[in-house]
Design an enzyme around this catalytic site. Structure first.
Site, PDB file in Angstrom:
ATOM      1  N   ASN A  24       0.872  -1.185   0.000  1.00  0.00           N
ATOM      2  CA  ASN A  24       0.000   0.000   0.000  1.00  0.00           C
ATOM      3  C   ASN A  24       0.904   1.230   0.000  1.00  0.00           C
ATOM      4  O   ASN A  24       1.509   1.559   1.014  1.00  0.00           O
ATOM      5  CB  ASN A  24      -0.876  -0.025   1.260  1.00  0.00           C
ATOM      6  CG  ASN A  24      -1.699   1.240   1.418  1.00  0.00           C
ATOM      7  OD1 ASN A  24      -1.810   2.047   0.497  1.00  0.00           O
ATOM      8  ND2 ASN A  24      -2.278   1.415   2.604  1.00  0.00           N
ATOM      9  N   TRP A  25       0.961   1.885  -1.163  1.00  0.00           N
ATOM     10  CA  TRP A  25       1.862   3.048  -1.269  1.00  0.00           C
ATOM     11  C   TRP A  25       1.257   4.316  -0.672  1.00  0.00           C
ATOM     12  O   TRP A  25       1.933   5.339  -0.565  1.00  0.00           O
ATOM     13  CB  TRP A  25       2.213   3.294  -2.741  1.00  0.00           C
ATOM     14  CG  TRP A  25       3.270   2.364  -3.269  1.00  0.00           C
ATOM     15  CD1 TRP A  25       3.741   1.215  -2.663  1.00  0.00           C
ATOM     16  CD2 TRP A  25       3.995   2.484  -4.497  1.00  0.00           C
ATOM     17  NE1 TRP A  25       4.712   0.626  -3.444  1.00  0.00           N
ATOM     18  CE2 TRP A  25       4.884   1.387  -4.575  1.00  0.00           C
ATOM     19  CE3 TRP A  25       3.975   3.401  -5.544  1.00  0.00           C
ATOM     20  CZ2 TRP A  25       5.750   1.200  -5.667  1.00  0.00           C
ATOM     21  CZ3 TRP A  25       4.836   3.214  -6.628  1.00  0.00           C
ATOM     22  CH2 TRP A  25       5.718   2.119  -6.678  1.00  0.00           C
ATOM     23  N   LYS A  26      -0.025   4.263  -0.326  1.00  0.00           N
ATOM     24  CA  LYS A  26      -0.693   5.455   0.230  1.00  0.00           C
ATOM     25  C   LYS A  26      -0.463   6.658  -0.703  1.00  0.00           C
ATOM     26  O   LYS A  26      -0.454   6.496  -1.917  1.00  0.00           O
ATOM     27  CB  LYS A  26      -0.201   5.730   1.649  1.00  0.00           C
ATOM     28  CG  LYS A  26      -0.238   4.480   2.528  1.00  0.00           C
ATOM     29  CD  LYS A  26       0.001   4.761   3.969  1.00  0.00           C
ATOM     30  CE  LYS A  26       0.068   3.448   4.732  1.00  0.00           C
ATOM     31  NZ  LYS A  26       0.013   3.605   6.158  1.00  0.00           N
ATOM     32  N   HIS A  38      -9.346   0.765   4.829  1.00  0.00           N
ATOM     33  CA  HIS A  38      -8.095   1.012   5.560  1.00  0.00           C
ATOM     34  C   HIS A  38      -8.399   1.957   6.720  1.00  0.00           C
ATOM     35  O   HIS A  38      -9.222   2.872   6.591  1.00  0.00           O
ATOM     36  CB  HIS A  38      -7.053   1.625   4.622  1.00  0.00           C
ATOM     37  CG  HIS A  38      -5.683   1.662   5.226  1.00  0.00           C
ATOM     38  ND1 HIS A  38      -5.309   2.613   6.143  1.00  0.00           N
ATOM     39  CD2 HIS A  38      -4.616   0.844   5.072  1.00  0.00           C
ATOM     40  CE1 HIS A  38      -4.067   2.379   6.519  1.00  0.00           C
ATOM     41  NE2 HIS A  38      -3.617   1.311   5.885  1.00  0.00           N
ATOM     42  N   GLU A  47      -6.916   4.411   7.853  1.00  0.00           N
ATOM     43  CA  GLU A  47      -6.733   5.836   7.550  1.00  0.00           C
ATOM     44  C   GLU A  47      -7.957   6.404   6.837  1.00  0.00           C
ATOM     45  O   GLU A  47      -8.308   7.574   7.012  1.00  0.00           O
ATOM     46  CB  GLU A  47      -5.453   6.032   6.717  1.00  0.00           C
ATOM     47  CG  GLU A  47      -4.209   5.832   7.581  1.00  0.00           C
ATOM     48  CD  GLU A  47      -2.960   5.427   6.823  1.00  0.00           C
ATOM     49  OE1 GLU A  47      -2.943   5.500   5.587  1.00  0.00           O
ATOM     50  OE2 GLU A  47      -1.992   5.002   7.492  1.00  0.00           O
ATOM     51  N   GLU A  49      -5.212  -5.387  10.524  1.00  0.00           N
ATOM     52  CA  GLU A  49      -4.252  -4.307  10.749  1.00  0.00           C
ATOM     53  C   GLU A  49      -4.573  -3.587  12.052  1.00  0.00           C
ATOM     54  O   GLU A  49      -5.414  -2.666  12.072  1.00  0.00           O
ATOM     55  CB  GLU A  49      -4.323  -3.294   9.598  1.00  0.00           C
ATOM     56  CG  GLU A  49      -3.954  -3.859   8.257  1.00  0.00           C
ATOM     57  CD  GLU A  49      -3.326  -2.798   7.359  1.00  0.00           C
ATOM     58  OE1 GLU A  49      -2.227  -3.037   6.868  1.00  0.00           O
ATOM     59  OE2 GLU A  49      -3.923  -1.721   7.187  1.00  0.00           O
ATOM     60  N   GLY A  73       2.595   1.896  10.848  1.00  0.00           N
ATOM     61  CA  GLY A  73       3.590   2.963  10.736  1.00  0.00           C
ATOM     62  C   GLY A  73       4.271   3.325  12.042  1.00  0.00           C
ATOM     63  O   GLY A  73       4.929   4.365  12.120  1.00  0.00           O
ATOM     64  N   SER A 111       3.569  -2.459  10.374  1.00  0.00           N
ATOM     65  CA  SER A 111       5.007  -2.479  10.643  1.00  0.00           C
ATOM     66  C   SER A 111       5.683  -3.796  10.267  1.00  0.00           C
ATOM     67  O   SER A 111       6.610  -4.236  10.950  1.00  0.00           O
ATOM     68  CB  SER A 111       5.278  -2.124  12.117  1.00  0.00           C
ATOM     69  OG  SER A 111       4.834  -0.798  12.378  1.00  0.00           O
ATOM     70  N   GLY A 139       2.863  -1.243   4.266  1.00  0.00           N
ATOM     71  CA  GLY A 139       2.878   0.165   3.897  1.00  0.00           C
ATOM     72  C   GLY A 139       4.294   0.621   3.579  1.00  0.00           C
ATOM     73  O   GLY A 139       4.807   0.443   2.471  1.00  0.00           O
ATOM     74  N   GLY A 140       4.957   1.211   4.573  1.00  0.00           N
ATOM     75  CA  GLY A 140       6.269   1.839   4.377  1.00  0.00           C
ATOM     76  C   GLY A 140       7.283   0.955   3.660  1.00  0.00           C
ATOM     77  O   GLY A 140       7.993   1.419   2.757  1.00  0.00           O
TER      78      GLY A 140
HETATM   79  C1  PEP Z   1      -0.638   0.040   6.151  1.00  0.00           C
HETATM   80  O1  PEP Z   1      -0.781   1.248   6.103  1.00  0.00           O
HETATM   81  O2  PEP Z   1      -1.487  -0.702   5.638  1.00  0.00           O
HETATM   82  C2  PEP Z   1       0.535  -0.489   6.823  1.00  0.00           C
HETATM   83  C3  PEP Z   1       0.518  -1.736   7.197  1.00  0.00           C
HETATM   84  O3  PEP Z   1       1.583   0.405   7.029  1.00  0.00           O
HETATM   85  P1  PEP Z   1       3.027   0.049   7.649  1.00  0.00           P
HETATM   86  O4  PEP Z   1       3.480  -1.256   7.010  1.00  0.00           O
HETATM   87  O5  PEP Z   1       3.886   1.191   7.254  1.00  0.00           O
HETATM   88  O6  PEP Z   1       2.846  -0.110   9.112  1.00  0.00           O
END
Ligand code: PEP
Length: 248
Positions: free
Chosen positions: A9-11, A91, A93, A161, A167, A207, A228-229
């Site tokens: 997920n590049w957001k 998600h 967010e 999640e 994050g 994470s 994500g990251g």
């Molecule tokens: C996400 O936003 O779906 C996510 C899992 O982010 P991260 O891996 O950066 O915690």
């Protein structure tokens, strides 16, 4: 046997230059046993799909309506038309910043299924809910309201999640992840029957990094990760994919 899945997920990150990361992933993972999906910002979907080879490209949201006066939104059929085969829905967010509730997410998922998009439906508890020992109640309610009756193992993936792990560098214990994933599996089996319930893939997200991926993937009912990251750079995402490949 469920195929493993690594989803990125590049957001709201990435531009044209970032397509090189997808090209690298496509070259390095052309033959692994793991399915890959990258969900870039909407602006990159069609260009990403053109260079993605065996990698699926997904959106990060879609509208529940097929078309109409919804400024700034994107429909499931527009995602499909741009080359997407999947979409992340619900998600945390979006649940928080766009006030999306589970009923909306269910309607979005129905719209996406009608376009044969694979929906990655996110569920997860806040830290306050975990501390109050409400995690399984919250996940159960999110599942029953967010997942539509149209769900099958082909068109639906559930991503667990925990909001407090996204994050932050914090990750639940392996027992805690296993408890929630086993709970989601039995919930789906009870509702959809064992055939469908056992075929829906369950991802852990929050994470996930190259350094913790193998341990997370050893937990029962974890079929992959939503990342994500660490999905932004092929150099970080590749070892996560390799850790999944190693479990197949
Ligand atoms: C996400 O936003 O779906 C996510 C899992 O982010 P991260 O891996 O950066 O915690």
């Amino acid at each position: 046997m469920r195929r493993k899945l690594a989803a990125g997920n590049w957001k709201m990150n990435g531009n044209g230059a970032s397509l090189a990361e997808i090209e690298t992933l496509a070259r390095d993972h052309a033959e692994g046993g793991t399915d890959l999906v990258i969900c870039p910002p909407a602006t990159l979907i069609s260009r990403a799909a053109a260079v993605a080879g065996p990698i699926d490209i997904g959106g990060q949201d879609c509208h529940m309506a097929a078309s109409g006066a919804h400024t700034g939104d994107i429909s499931a059929s527009q995602l499909r038309d741009a080359g997407a085969t999947a979409v992340i829905l619900g998600h945390s967010e979006r649940r928080e910043a766009h006030e999306e509730d589970s009923a909306m997410i269910r309607e979005k998922a129905r719209a996406a299924h009608a376009e044969d998009l694979t929906t990655i439906i996110c569920v997860g508890e806040s830290l306050a809910q975990r501390d109050a020992q409400n995690t399984l109640d919250i996940i159960g309610a999110q599942l029953s309201l967010s997942v539509p009756d149209t769900a099958t193992g082909h068109n639906t993936v559930i991503a667990y999640e925990p909001i407090w792990a996204i994050g932050t560098g914090k990750v639940p214990s392996m027992n805690e992840i296993g408890q929630v994933h086993d709970f989601i599996r039995s919930n789906l089996e009870r509702r959809f029957g064992s055939g469908v319930g056992r075929s829906v893939r369950l991802l852990y997200g929050g994470s996930v990094k190259p350094g913790n991926a193998a341990e997370i993937f050893s937990v029962s009912n974890v079929d992959g990760a939503l990342v994500g990251g660490a999905s932004l750079k092929a150099a970080d995402f590749s070892p996560i994919v390799a850790a999944l490949d190693a479990t197949t």
